[in-house]
Design an enzyme around this catalytic site. Structure first.
Site, PDB file in Angstrom:
ATOM      1  N   GLY A 273       0.866  -1.168   0.000  1.00 16.05           N
ATOM      2  CA  GLY A 273       0.000   0.000   0.000  1.00 16.05           C
ATOM      3  C   GLY A 273       0.910   1.228   0.000  1.00 16.05           C
ATOM      4  O   GLY A 273       1.101   1.909  -1.017  1.00 16.05           O
ATOM      5  N   ARG A 274       1.527   1.435   1.158  1.00 17.28           N
ATOM      6  CA  ARG A 274       2.416   2.571   1.355  1.00 17.28           C
ATOM      7  C   ARG A 274       3.461   2.717   0.242  1.00 17.28           C
ATOM      8  O   ARG A 274       3.680   3.813  -0.267  1.00 17.28           O
ATOM      9  CB  ARG A 274       3.143   2.396   2.699  1.00 17.28           C
ATOM     10  N   CYS A 341      -8.529  21.536  18.076  1.00 15.21           N
ATOM     11  CA  CYS A 341      -8.394  21.853  19.492  1.00 15.21           C
ATOM     12  C   CYS A 341      -7.930  20.647  20.289  1.00 15.21           C
ATOM     13  O   CYS A 341      -8.707  20.013  21.014  1.00 15.21           O
ATOM     14  CB  CYS A 341      -9.704  22.406  20.028  1.00 15.21           C
TER      15      CYS A 341
HETATM   16  C1  LIG Z   1      -2.608  -2.535   5.388  1.00 17.43           C
HETATM   17  C2  LIG Z   1      -2.393  -3.830   4.742  1.00 17.43           C
HETATM   18  C3  LIG Z   1      -1.420  -3.951   3.740  1.00 17.43           C
HETATM   19  C4  LIG Z   1      -0.545  -2.828   3.268  1.00 17.43           C
HETATM   20  O1  LIG Z   1       0.336  -2.296   4.190  1.00 17.43           O
HETATM   21  P1  LIG Z   1       1.376  -1.191   3.696  1.00 17.43           P
HETATM   22  O2  LIG Z   1       2.207  -0.906   4.876  1.00 17.43           O
HETATM   23  O3  LIG Z   1       0.601   0.000   3.271  1.00 17.43           O
HETATM   24  O4  LIG Z   1       2.140  -1.785   2.564  1.00 17.43           O
HETATM   25  C5  LIG Z   1      -1.303  -5.182   3.124  1.00 17.43           C
HETATM   26  N1  LIG Z   1      -2.061  -6.236   3.478  1.00 17.43           N
HETATM   27  C6  LIG Z   1      -2.992  -6.149   4.447  1.00 17.43           C
HETATM   28  C7  LIG Z   1      -3.809  -7.332   4.792  1.00 17.43           C
HETATM   29  C8  LIG Z   1      -3.179  -4.946   5.114  1.00 17.43           C
HETATM   30  O5  LIG Z   1      -4.102  -4.872   6.085  1.00 17.43           O
END
Ligand SMILES: *Cc1c(COP(=O)(O)O)cnc(C)c1O
Length: 418
Positions: A273-274, A341
């Site tokens: 993801g990241r 806040c």
């Molecule tokens: C959040 C998640 C990812 C991705 O994590 P990243 O750190 O963004 O690469 C992959 N697999 C599962 C099941 C997740 O919950």
């Protein structure tokens, strides 16, 4: 991490002056570089695909804007989704159901039913979930999430693969659970582990690959041939200027070596993801207030923890710069703080900045992952705009949330109305 280019002290983002984007669209605003997004996808897919057949399941909780999803759909990505809302968003963005893997935790029967009716493969997180899905749709295609007992992550809050976290089935239960899934008549496709988020060390991933490979062979011995091993996501990215990226090549070679040497499985799944979105995006925010307490100086900006919660929630570091004082000599240390806040509402602590002034545009780096997607309406602040830059042109991909949205779904009982 590399810095952006600039022209006469003005920061350039994807060839456009950052402050011009802020001027045109208003602040706060998330701005994404399309070219970089495509490059990131191609790089991670390429590095692994060179070693073995690899499916990239983009973990869309990192950034689920439809335009971003469209770009990744065009690139050929698949999806890791963690809720029905994410599954539906990805279908809306043009992903077919066979390109989506659903990995829920503490999944309700309603959610299981909804996801199975959408014909999306389900990554089972618990024995209870397996039994409940068997009642709903016993022949469904599944994978099973194992808790391998190894963790990784940028902070304790995001380590998922260690014993004692709520995720997955403990590895010592795996064989029994696969046998049970087989007896129940499931269409079993793979095995999965996601050990955490943002770790930069490759060894935990290798440990997880070892454990999954051993289990795959034991599962084969009970008569179930798996198509894929899914090592999850969590590949870290640099957030600081002097930080080096993790060696993806090394990771890919080591992990695929383990799988190729120890198993007959032909396909690797990864779920970044990241890695795909983090460095594609900056958050532009305007300095609205300078406060000097003598002992402490504050740059007050119009973005807060409602827009970007990572610093407040995890203590995460995001690099900050002033768009039109780029490379100028720094004058003092500041905290960059928002309009919420809460004392914990900050974007950056103790940063040396070049004489910040009201009206300056502050650039918050590496904001593409878990930035907008974790934003909220706390303090009744509408969610901000998102912009996509491609080929020197900036386009709006999300408008600012209208104020009416804040009370749209609230109901005041008749007797209380005025
Ligand atoms: C959040 C998640 C990812 C991705 O994590 P990243 O750190 O963004 O690469 C992959 N697999 C599962 C099941 C997740 O919950």
């Amino acid at each position: 991490m590399e810095d952006y280019e600039s022209d006469n002290g003005r920061m350039l983002f994807a060839g456009v002056y950052a402050s011009d984007i802020a001027e045109e669209f208003g602040t706060p605003v998330y701005v994404t570089d399309e070219k970089k997004l495509r490059e990131n996808y191609r790089r991670i897919h390429g590095v692994f695909a060179k070693e073995m057949d690899t499916v990239v399941n983009y973990a869309c909780k990192a950034n689920s804007n439809l335009a971003i999803l469209r770009i990744l759909e065009e690139e050929g990505s698949h999806i890791d989704a963690v809720s029905v809302g994410e599954v539906e968003s990805c279908l809306k963005a043009g992903f077919t159901a066979d390109r989506i893997l659903y990995t829920g935790v503490n999944v309700s029967n309603e959610e299981l039913k909804a996801v199975s009716e959408l014909d999306v493969m389900i990554n089972i997180d618990s024995e209870s979930e397996l039994e409940r899905l068997a009642e709903i749709n016993p022949g469904h295609k599944i994978s099973i999430r194992i808790n391998p007992g190894v963790g990784s992550g940028h902070s304790d809050a995001v380590i998922t693969g260690k014993r004692g976290t709520k995720f997955g089935i403990p590895s010592e239960r795996a064989i029994d659970v696969y046998a049970r899934a087989n007896d129940l008549g499931f269409d079993i496709r793979g095995i999965h582990a996601h050990i955490g988020s943002g770790g930069s060390d490759i060894y935990p991933f290798m440990d997880a690959a070892e454990i999954l490979s051993e289990l795959t062979n034991e599962i084969k011995d009970i008569g179930v041939d798996l198509e894929f091993i899914d090592i999850g996501g969590g590949f870290g990215v640099p957030y600081k200027m002097n930080e080096d990226p993790m060696s993806l090549e090394e990771l890919a070679i080591e992990v695929t070596d383990i799988i190729k040497m120890q198993t007959d499985v032909e396909t690797l799944y990864i779920e970044p993801g990241r890695y795909i979105v983090a460095d594609t995006t900056v958050l532009l925010t305007k300095c609205v207030n300078i406060k000097d307490l003598g002992t402490k100086k504050f740059v007050g900006v119009d973005a807060g923890m409602n827009n970007l919660v990572r610093p407040a929630m995890y203590g995460s570091h995001h690099h900050v710069a002033i768009a039109d004082k780029f490379g100028k000599a720094c004058t003092a240390k500041y905290d960059v703080v928002g309009p919420i806040c809460e004392t914990g509402d900050y974007l950056a602590h103790d940063r040396v900045l070049p004489n910040p002034a009201e009206g300056d545009i502050v650039v918050v780096y590496t904001a593409g992952a878990y930035g907008f997607s974790m934003s909220s309406n706390y303090n009744m602040r509408p969610q901000c705009r998102e912009v996509l830059v491609n080929d020197g042109k900036a386009e709006l991909i999300r408008d600012v949330q209208p104020m009416e949205d804040l009370w749209k779904h609230q109901i005041v009982p008749e007797r209380l109305r005025k």
